[in-house]
Design a protein around this motif. Structure first.
Motif, mmCIF file in Angstrom:
data_model
loop_
_atom_site.group_PDB
_atom_site.id
_atom_site.type_symbol
_atom_site.label_atom_id
_atom_site.label_comp_id
_atom_site.label_asym_id
_atom_site.label_seq_id
_atom_site.Cartn_x
_atom_site.Cartn_y
_atom_site.Cartn_z
ATOM 1 N N ILE A 27 0.860 -1.194 0.000
ATOM 2 C CA ILE A 27 0.000 0.000 0.000
ATOM 3 C C ILE A 27 0.885 1.229 0.000
ATOM 4 C CG2 ILE A 27 -1.661 1.325 1.347
ATOM 5 C CD1 ILE A 27 -2.855 -1.302 2.277
ATOM 6 N N GLY A 28 0.675 2.105 -0.970
ATOM 7 C CA GLY A 28 1.526 3.275 -1.104
ATOM 8 C C GLY A 28 1.326 4.279 0.011
ATOM 9 N N LYS A 29 2.404 4.902 0.416
ATOM 10 C CA LYS A 29 2.367 5.925 1.465
ATOM 11 C C LYS A 29 3.520 6.867 1.196
ATOM 12 C CE LYS A 29 2.566 6.389 6.489
ATOM 13 N NZ LYS A 29 2.704 5.672 7.767
ATOM 14 N N ALA A 66 5.132 1.246 -4.835
ATOM 15 C CA ALA A 66 3.805 0.951 -4.289
ATOM 16 C C ALA A 66 2.781 1.944 -4.834
ATOM 17 C CB ALA A 66 3.843 1.034 -2.763
ATOM 18 N N PRO A 67 1.680 1.466 -5.411
ATOM 19 C CA PRO A 67 0.682 2.393 -5.962
ATOM 20 C C PRO A 67 -0.216 2.973 -4.877
ATOM 21 C CG PRO A 67 -0.025 0.130 -6.293
ATOM 22 C CD PRO A 67 1.316 0.063 -5.628
ATOM 23 N N PHE A 68 -0.852 4.103 -5.184
ATOM 24 C CA PHE A 68 -1.830 4.709 -4.277
ATOM 25 C C PHE A 68 -3.201 4.221 -4.751
ATOM 26 C CE2 PHE A 68 1.472 7.185 -2.541
ATOM 27 C CZ PHE A 68 2.230 7.712 -3.573
ATOM 28 N N LEU A 69 -3.685 3.191 -4.140
ATOM 29 C CA LEU A 69 -4.840 2.466 -4.666
ATOM 30 C C LEU A 69 -6.167 3.090 -4.291
ATOM 31 C CD1 LEU A 69 -3.777 -1.256 -4.102
ATOM 32 C CD2 LEU A 69 -3.797 0.040 -6.222
ATOM 33 N N ASN A 84 -8.427 15.869 6.928
ATOM 34 C CA ASN A 84 -7.206 15.404 6.273
ATOM 35 C C ASN A 84 -7.464 14.113 5.483
ATOM 36 O OD1 ASN A 84 -4.452 15.828 5.658
ATOM 37 N ND2 ASN A 84 -3.850 14.226 7.114
ATOM 38 N N LEU A 85 -8.543 14.150 4.697
ATOM 39 C CA LEU A 85 -8.913 12.965 3.916
ATOM 40 C C LEU A 85 -9.082 13.325 2.442
ATOM 41 C CD1 LEU A 85 -11.632 11.362 6.237
ATOM 42 C CD2 LEU A 85 -9.339 10.447 5.796
ATOM 43 N N LEU A 86 -8.861 12.334 1.619
ATOM 44 C CA LEU A 86 -9.151 12.430 0.194
ATOM 45 C C LEU A 86 -10.102 11.287 -0.133
ATOM 46 C CD1 LEU A 86 -8.411 13.778 -2.582
ATOM 47 C CD2 LEU A 86 -6.669 12.004 -2.817
ATOM 48 N N TYR A 87 -11.248 11.624 -0.743
ATOM 49 C CA TYR A 87 -12.229 10.597 -1.089
ATOM 50 C C TYR A 87 -12.189 10.325 -2.586
ATOM 51 C CZ TYR A 87 -14.175 12.383 3.310
ATOM 52 O OH TYR A 87 -14.345 12.813 4.604
ATOM 53 N N SER A 88 -12.346 9.063 -2.940
ATOM 54 C CA SER A 88 -12.494 8.680 -4.347
ATOM 55 C C SER A 88 -13.858 8.050 -4.526
ATOM 56 C CB SER A 88 -11.404 7.687 -4.754
ATOM 57 O OG SER A 88 -11.681 7.139 -6.039
ATOM 58 N N LEU A 101 -5.015 12.347 3.325
ATOM 59 C CA LEU A 101 -4.702 13.415 2.373
ATOM 60 C C LEU A 101 -3.207 13.738 2.359
ATOM 61 C CD1 LEU A 101 -5.848 15.529 0.400
ATOM 62 C CD2 LEU A 101 -6.177 17.054 2.353
ATOM 63 N N SER A 102 -2.548 13.620 3.502
ATOM 64 C CA SER A 102 -1.118 13.947 3.550
ATOM 65 C C SER A 102 -0.254 12.848 2.953
ATOM 66 C CB SER A 102 -0.680 14.185 5.001
ATOM 67 O OG SER A 102 -1.386 15.257 5.564
ATOM 68 N N THR A 103 -0.530 11.615 3.320
ATOM 69 C CA THR A 103 0.339 10.509 2.901
ATOM 70 C C THR A 103 -0.213 9.722 1.716
ATOM 71 O OG1 THR A 103 -0.731 8.932 4.375
ATOM 72 C CG2 THR A 103 1.111 10.221 5.286
ATOM 73 N N LEU A 104 -1.490 9.943 1.376
ATOM 74 C CA LEU A 104 -2.197 9.183 0.337
ATOM 75 C C LEU A 104 -2.272 7.693 0.668
ATOM 76 C CD1 LEU A 104 -1.002 10.863 -2.989
ATOM 77 C CD2 LEU A 104 -2.925 11.437 -1.513
#
Lengths: 367, 480
Positions: A27-29, A66-69, A84-88, A101-104
């Motif tokens: 898991i990407g970070k 590592a991808p940001f899935l 501090n969130l990103l929604y898909s 949101l900071s580390t993805l």
């Protein structure tokens, strides 16, 4: 013969050792969060990447690969700085992905339910724990609790039309477009208005945009309380077939109701991108199926570049996914080229950089 | 008319299959337990075949077969998308007749003719009252092929010459194709395809060595009925093979050549729905291939075979999701595909009546996208499992019954071209029992996925658990 049988059993045992041989996808970070960046959805890679504006670097994965899935067929990314969130919004998976949101770093995929096909989402700015989701296949508006991660209410739009798409919350009112798709033909599309109260969503009005209008996207111009509805029309890459794109502009200053102000015949098959506005000069840039950019002035309600004289076009591209305007430059996602095109606002191609697989939606984040 | 040693054999069969469409599964993303509904499946089939040995001295015979297949199933789609209540019905009819005259002084002759018709009805929502919601997709095919073979010997040299030519006519009618002019408009349209080919190959043998050169020319002409679309292509392919037999039980083979594959009608004109759409602009695949193999009879009861292959494929046709989420076929610029295949078979007679056998098959494939310029460059091709293993145990007597159990392992496979996600491995156990009720009546029972494994296809679409079918066949024979 016994030896043969024992050897066979040994071989079969080897088979079951394979049970533990699925590769694990890390898991990407990321370690560093840029001050200014553009998030890019990789539609085919089911992941996101980001363009660091100040470093002029695109990252589709961490240095270790590592991808940001996220989920499948992602329509939209929404930035929630408060948490501090990103929604898909993942249409094919019927889910919402939560990323840090900071580390993805991937946090969770929240499954919404059977047959919804979430199209877009809008956060209630007055009550940021609540969001509204357009359910394209289920013909619903879904009220979603972002903290408890569960559905609060499901409101059908079936009596007005079908296939809701664009959705926006603004000052106590919720607006959603619908395209009324039937047998591959766009019917009588429109915009629904709901008043948001403690009792839930109360229907206010249904304003039609016309048969075949296909109102896919919209935004609120907060400088003058107007709602801009981008009607994509036929939505074909061939301009000879599909040149009926319009922008319908409504004043929403009085009780949130729509009062039609202007209709711009911009042509083509336009689509709005949330970060595709030059706010200093009130210019809205639109991508088009067919691979070209049109624009209009959101203050004067005049077309600057129509489909017949686009600002920029690329004959090799069938679809520009999204456009982001930053530092006098349009950054355009070219889905079939797996790349981002950098075009100066005068229409000159500046450069191209490689992105991930199938870049589509983009959004700008500035700290 | 007196036909010496003639005989007539025939068979009739019927089968039925049911799979339960309501079953629980664990959602791969959220680990929620969800129940799938509306995915019941029913299949029914009829088949028959005949073989009339007209003249055994001249080896003149006529054979044929017929089959009918009916299928109806709920297809809620990947994670219940596009519709909760979608159903799909398939009906297929096919028939073939073959004429052989093998002991002809000039050429051995075989003439094959074939006809098939298939009908697919897509209902996006069976609860809807909209009468025009259906999509209908019909295919038909007629073909005729002539094969000539001639065997000549001069001393220790021999030549087995084969000439083959065929004509095939396919039609497609669909109520809901994407318009050739607009990706957003669905239209009713009809297409036809004419295919002709001629192939020539010869097997030159000298003692234990055989060399087999072959050439083939194919033409394809696809048009729609109003002639607004046409596509004409001609392909030439060639191959050279060699076979060397060392001792009586070890044979090596080598093949080098070119090949192509035209897109199918479904690849090009799949009826547009929210879920999938064909691509009428697909190009044919072209490949250069090489393979080397051996067959080794270790013992009269044990045989081993192994194969290594390497293919370089230009414009590989693969179904992948596109920008709007619909699955459609695309040409992938260049793919390198390499692999090995190995098999072992062991026959173990238990006594004079009961035989058993064990066979093991293993396949490894490494397929890599070598198209420069894309994000998937040097990534593994999605939906191709690198490892597939199958072990089969069979037991039965020579005439009355046979039981079989097989275990298959399919490894993980990537589900994105960028190799960011995988579908996990699965292990399945299937069984079958064939029993001769009488001299003529044969009953076959099959149970698949015996352990009711939950497993997923490419897009995390859960496959139904344990399911089975039953087939009843009648075989008859009359000998003069």
């Amino acid at each position: 013969m016994r030896q043969i049988i024992l050897r066979v059993i040994f071989i079969l045992s080897i088979v079951f050792i394979f049970n533990g041989c699925d590769p694990s996808i890390e898991i990407g970070k990321r370690e560093i969060e840029p001050d200014r960046e553009i998030f890019v959805v990789h539609g085919l890679g089911q992941s996101i990447g980001y363009y660091d504006i100040d470093e002029d670097l695109f990252h589709m994965e961490t240095p270790s690969g590592a991808p940001f899935l996220v989920g499948s067929s992602q329509n939209q990314l929404i930035i929630d700085k408060d948490r501090n969130l990103l929604y898909s919004v993942n249409s094919l998976d019927n889910s919402i992905t939560y990323l840090n949101l900071s580390t993805l770093e991937w946090i969770e995929d929240v499954y919404l339910g059977v047959g919804i096909n979430p199209w877009n989402m809008s956060i209630n700015s007055d009550n940021p724990s609540v969001a509204y989701i357009s359910g394209w296949m289920s013909n619903e508006i879904i009220v979603f609790d972002l903290i408890r991660k569960e559905l609060i209410e499901r409101i059908t739009i079936a009596e007005y039309g079908s296939h809701p798409e664009g959705i926006v919350y603004y000052q106590g009112y919720l607006y959603t477009t619908y395209i009324s798709l039937s047998n591959n033909t766009f019917g009588d599309g429109g915009v629904l208005v709901y008043e948001v109260s403690d009792e839930g969503l109360q229907f206010v009005e249904d304003i039609k945009t016309g048969v075949g209008s296909n109102p896919q996207s919209m935004f609120v111009d907060e400088t003058n309380d107007s709602l801009h509805v981008i009607c994509t029309g036929v939505n074909d890459e061939n301009l000879a077939i599909s040149n009926d794109g319009t922008v319908e502009i409504f004043n929403i200053s009085i009780d949130g109701r729509l009062s039609h102000v202007s209709s711009l015949s911009i042509g083509g098959a336009p689509l709005f991108s949330p970060s595709g506005i030059d706010k200093s000069n009130n210019v809205v840039y639109l991508t088009n199926t067919g691979g070209y950019i049109t624009s209009y002035n959101s203050s004067t309600h005049t077309v600057i570049h129509s489909a017949m004289n686009p600002l920029y076009e690329d004959d090799e591209v069938e679809l520009f996914g999204a456009v982001t305007f930053v530092d006098d430059t349009l950054i355009i996602s070219a889905f079939s080229k797996d790349s981002l095109l950098f075009v100066h606002k005068d229409g000159t191609l500046v450069k191209t950089i490689d992105s991930g697989d199938g870049p589509q939606f983009m959004i700008l984040k500035e700290n | 008319m007196n036909y010496p040693l003639s005989s007539f054999s025939y068979s009739f069969g019927a089968y039925a299959h049911y799979s339960n469409g309501e079953y629980p599964y664990v959602h791969q993303l959220t680990n929620n337990r969800i129940t799938r509904i509306n995915a019941n499946g029913v299949k029914f089939g009829l088949s028959s075949s005949f073989f009339f040995d007209i003249n055994r001295v001249k080896e003149i015979a006529i054979g044929g077969d017929f089959s009918l297949y009916l299928d109806k199933k709920g297809v809620p789609g990947a994670i219940e998308f596009p519709s909760y209540y979608a159903t799909l019905q398939d009906k297929k009819l096919s028939t073939a007749i073959t004429y052989q005259y093998k002991n002809n002084p000039l050429f051995s002759i075989e003439i094959d003719s074939f006809f098939s018709y298939s009908y697919r009805l897509w209902d996006p929502n069976r609860t809807s009252s909209n009468p025009s919601r259906f999509s209908v997709h019909e295919n038909s095919a007629v073909s005729c092929a002539l094969s000539l073979q001639r065997d000549d010997e001069i001393g220790e040299f021999s030549s087995l010459l084969s000439i083959h030519s065929s004509f095939r006519y396919d039609t497609l009618h669909s109520s809901d194709l994407e318009s050739l002019n607009s990706s957003a408009i669905g239209v009713s349209d009809s297409f036809y395809r004419i295919h002709t080919d001629i192939a020539l190959h010869d097997t030159f043998s000298f003692k234990n060595l055989s060399i087999i050169p072959s050439f083939r020319v194919d033409t394809h002409d696809i048009r729609n009925w109003d002639q607004s679309y046409s596509s004409l292509a001609t392909h030439l392919s060639s191959n050279v093979g060699a076979s060397l037999r060392l001792y009586d039980n070890l044979t090596f083979k080598l093949n080098i050549g070119s090949a192509y594959r035209v897109p199918s009608f479904d690849d090009m004109f799949w009826s547009s729905s929210a879920f999938a759409v064909g691509n009428p602009y697909l190009r044919s695949e072209h490949a250069f291939s090489f393979d080397v193999s051996f067959d080794y009879k270790v013992h009269k009861l044990i045989s081993i075979s192994a194969l290594y292959f390497s293919n370089s494929i230009k414009d590989l046709i693969q179904w992948i999701p596109s920008a709007d989420g619909k699955w459609s076929p695309h040409n992938i610029g260049l793919v390198e595909k390499r692999g090995v295949n190995g098999a072992v078979k062991i026959d173990i007679p238990l006594n004079s009546i009961i035989d058993t056998s064990i066979s093991l098959d293993y396949q490894y494939i490494d397929a890599v996208d070598m198209g420069i310029g894309g994000a998937s460059y040097q990534k593994k091709l999605p939906f191709i499992a690198p490892h597939i293993f199958k072990g089969t145990f069979s037991i039965g007597d020579t005439s009355q019954w046979n039981a079989e159990i097989d275990i298959s392992y399919t490894s993980y496979r990537f589900i994105t071209a960028a190799n960011t996600k995988i579908a996990p491995h699965n292990v399945l156990i299937n069984t079958s029992l064939l029993f001769s009720l009488t001299t003529n009546w044969i009953l076959t029972l099959k149970i698949n996925n015996l352990t009711n494994q939950e497993y997923y296809d490419a897009q995390f679409y859960p496959i139904p658990g344990i399911h089975g079918n039953i087939t009843l066949t009648y075989k008859g024979e009359h000998k003069k």
